[in-house]
Design a protein around this motif. Structure first.
Motif, PDB file in Angstrom:
ATOM      1  N   GLU A   1       0.823  -1.221   0.000  1.00 58.42           N
ATOM      2  CA  GLU A   1       0.000   0.000   0.000  1.00 58.42           C
ATOM      3  C   GLU A   1       0.852   1.264   0.000  1.00 58.42           C
ATOM      4  O   GLU A   1       0.355   2.352  -0.230  1.00 58.42           O
ATOM      5  CB  GLU A   1      -0.961   0.006   1.191  1.00 58.42           C
ATOM      6  CG  GLU A   1      -2.049  -1.039   1.065  1.00 58.42           C
ATOM      7  CD  GLU A   1      -3.128  -0.903   2.126  1.00 58.42           C
ATOM      8  OE1 GLU A   1      -3.067   0.009   2.991  1.00 58.42           O
ATOM      9  OE2 GLU A   1      -4.061  -1.728   2.095  1.00 58.42           O
ATOM     10  N   GLY A   2       2.134   1.128   0.296  1.00 54.58           N
ATOM     11  CA  GLY A   2       3.034   2.280   0.255  1.00 54.58           C
ATOM     12  C   GLY A   2       3.091   3.017   1.578  1.00 54.58           C
ATOM     13  O   GLY A   2       2.742   2.480   2.639  1.00 54.58           O
ATOM     14  N   TYR A   3       3.528   4.262   1.484  1.00 50.71           N
ATOM     15  CA  TYR A   3       3.750   5.065   2.685  1.00 50.71           C
ATOM     16  C   TYR A   3       2.482   5.748   3.184  1.00 50.71           C
ATOM     17  O   TYR A   3       1.673   6.221   2.393  1.00 50.71           O
ATOM     18  CB  TYR A   3       4.823   6.130   2.443  1.00 50.71           C
ATOM     19  CG  TYR A   3       6.210   5.550   2.411  1.00 50.71           C
ATOM     20  CD1 TYR A   3       6.893   5.291   3.594  1.00 50.71           C
ATOM     21  CD2 TYR A   3       6.827   5.246   1.210  1.00 50.71           C
ATOM     22  CE1 TYR A   3       8.168   4.746   3.575  1.00 50.71           C
ATOM     23  CE2 TYR A   3       8.103   4.703   1.176  1.00 50.71           C
ATOM     24  CZ  TYR A   3       8.767   4.455   2.363  1.00 50.71           C
ATOM     25  OH  TYR A   3      10.024   3.913   2.349  1.00 50.71           O
ATOM     26  N   SER A   4       2.368   5.785   4.490  1.00 51.66           N
ATOM     27  CA  SER A   4       1.312   6.540   5.167  1.00 51.66           C
ATOM     28  C   SER A   4       1.972   7.740   5.839  1.00 51.66           C
ATOM     29  O   SER A   4       3.192   7.902   5.791  1.00 51.66           O
ATOM     30  CB  SER A   4       0.622   5.659   6.213  1.00 51.66           C
ATOM     31  OG  SER A   4       1.536   5.308   7.242  1.00 51.66           O
ATOM     32  N   ARG A   5       1.149   8.541   6.464  1.00 49.24           N
ATOM     33  CA  ARG A   5       1.629   9.719   7.201  1.00 49.24           C
ATOM     34  C   ARG A   5       1.039   9.641   8.600  1.00 49.24           C
ATOM     35  O   ARG A   5      -0.172   9.508   8.766  1.00 49.24           O
ATOM     36  CB  ARG A   5       1.162  10.973   6.484  1.00 49.24           C
ATOM     37  CG  ARG A   5       1.512  12.267   7.168  1.00 49.24           C
ATOM     38  CD  ARG A   5       0.936  13.427   6.325  1.00 49.24           C
ATOM     39  NE  ARG A   5       1.033  14.694   6.985  1.00 49.24           N
ATOM     40  CZ  ARG A   5       2.004  15.578   6.795  1.00 49.24           C
ATOM     41  NH1 ARG A   5       2.978  15.305   5.933  1.00 49.24           N
ATOM     42  NH2 ARG A   5       2.013  16.712   7.436  1.00 49.24           N
ATOM     43  N   CYS A   6       1.907   9.720   9.594  1.00 51.95           N
ATOM     44  CA  CYS A   6       1.462   9.685  10.985  1.00 51.95           C
ATOM     45  C   CYS A   6       1.847  11.003  11.655  1.00 51.95           C
ATOM     46  O   CYS A   6       3.021  11.359  11.694  1.00 51.95           O
ATOM     47  CB  CYS A   6       2.097   8.516  11.728  1.00 51.95           C
ATOM     48  SG  CYS A   6       1.585   8.410  13.455  1.00 51.95           S
ATOM     49  N   VAL A   7       0.843  11.701  12.165  1.00 51.44           N
ATOM     50  CA  VAL A   7       1.073  12.952  12.891  1.00 51.44           C
ATOM     51  C   VAL A   7       0.812  12.680  14.362  1.00 51.44           C
ATOM     52  O   VAL A   7      -0.267  12.212  14.740  1.00 51.44           O
ATOM     53  CB  VAL A   7       0.158  14.085  12.380  1.00 51.44           C
ATOM     54  CG1 VAL A   7       0.394  15.358  13.185  1.00 51.44           C
ATOM     55  CG2 VAL A   7       0.375  14.326  10.889  1.00 51.44           C
ATOM     56  N   ILE A   8       1.799  12.963  15.187  1.00 47.33           N
ATOM     57  CA  ILE A   8       1.704  12.802  16.636  1.00 47.33           C
ATOM     58  C   ILE A   8       1.740  14.210  17.223  1.00 47.33           C
ATOM     59  O   ILE A   8       2.741  14.910  17.074  1.00 47.33           O
ATOM     60  CB  ILE A   8       2.861  11.950  17.176  1.00 47.33           C
ATOM     61  CG1 ILE A   8       2.873  10.581  16.490  1.00 47.33           C
ATOM     62  CG2 ILE A   8       2.782  11.826  18.699  1.00 47.33           C
ATOM     63  CD1 ILE A   8       4.128   9.761  16.742  1.00 47.33           C
ATOM     64  N   ALA A   9       0.643  14.614  17.856  1.00 46.08           N
ATOM     65  CA  ALA A   9       0.549  15.976  18.391  1.00 46.08           C
ATOM     66  C   ALA A   9       0.336  15.937  19.893  1.00 46.08           C
ATOM     67  O   ALA A   9      -0.505  15.183  20.394  1.00 46.08           O
ATOM     68  CB  ALA A   9      -0.588  16.730  17.714  1.00 46.08           C
TER      69      ALA A   9
END
Length: 149
Positions: A87-95
């Motif tokens: 599926e490839g790359y995802s983006r994870c935002v940790i705030a």
């Protein structure tokens, strides 16, 4: 383009600095991430990976943004399950956001693929990981490793 996402919010009775350390220091991550270690220099452009206890790479990517102790953005791909890796790359935002005597922790994980199996997988994993993290910071003990059926 259609995408899939998972958002999880929790409040942890701690300071942003202590939570940041728990998110970025290997000694902490091994405790609440059930033996997995994060390997990263924690700076923009640095490679990032999660490593199983046996040395296999679970997930890998790159730090896209970092602002201590408030925000980390990771380019993230699963490395050990072929159907998820495809599926490839995802983006994870940790705030992290201070709220009175606690910290609001928000995880936003997205991928540019409708009906993503990867997002389905992290939707089950993040709640366990974050519950264990919360327990570790508030009580001094992480949750026991989940039993695989």
């Amino acid at each position: 383009m259609a995408s899939s996402s998972f958002v999880y919010v929790t409040y942890i009775r701690t300071t942003p600095e202590k939570l940041w350390d728990a998110l970025t220091k290997p000694g902490f991550t091994r405790q609440y991430w059930f033996g997995i270690t994060m390997d990263c220099a924690w700076e923009k452009g640095a490679p990032w990976k999660m490593v199983f206890e046996d040395g296999r790479v679970a997930d890998a990517g790159e730090i896209l943004e970092i602002e201590k102790p408030r925000r980390i953005v990771i380019k993230w791909r699963n490395e050990f399950m072929p159907e998820l890796k495809a599926e490839g790359y995802s983006r994870c935002v940790i705030a992290l956001e201070p709220v009175n005597e606690s910290v609001k922790l928000t995880i936003t994980h997205t991928i540019d693929k409708e009906g993503s199996k990867f997002i389905q997988a992290v939707s089950g994993g993040w709640p366990q990981i974050l519950a264990s993290l919360k327990s570790l910071l508030e009580t001094g003990e992480a949750l026991p490793r989940p039993v695989r059926k």
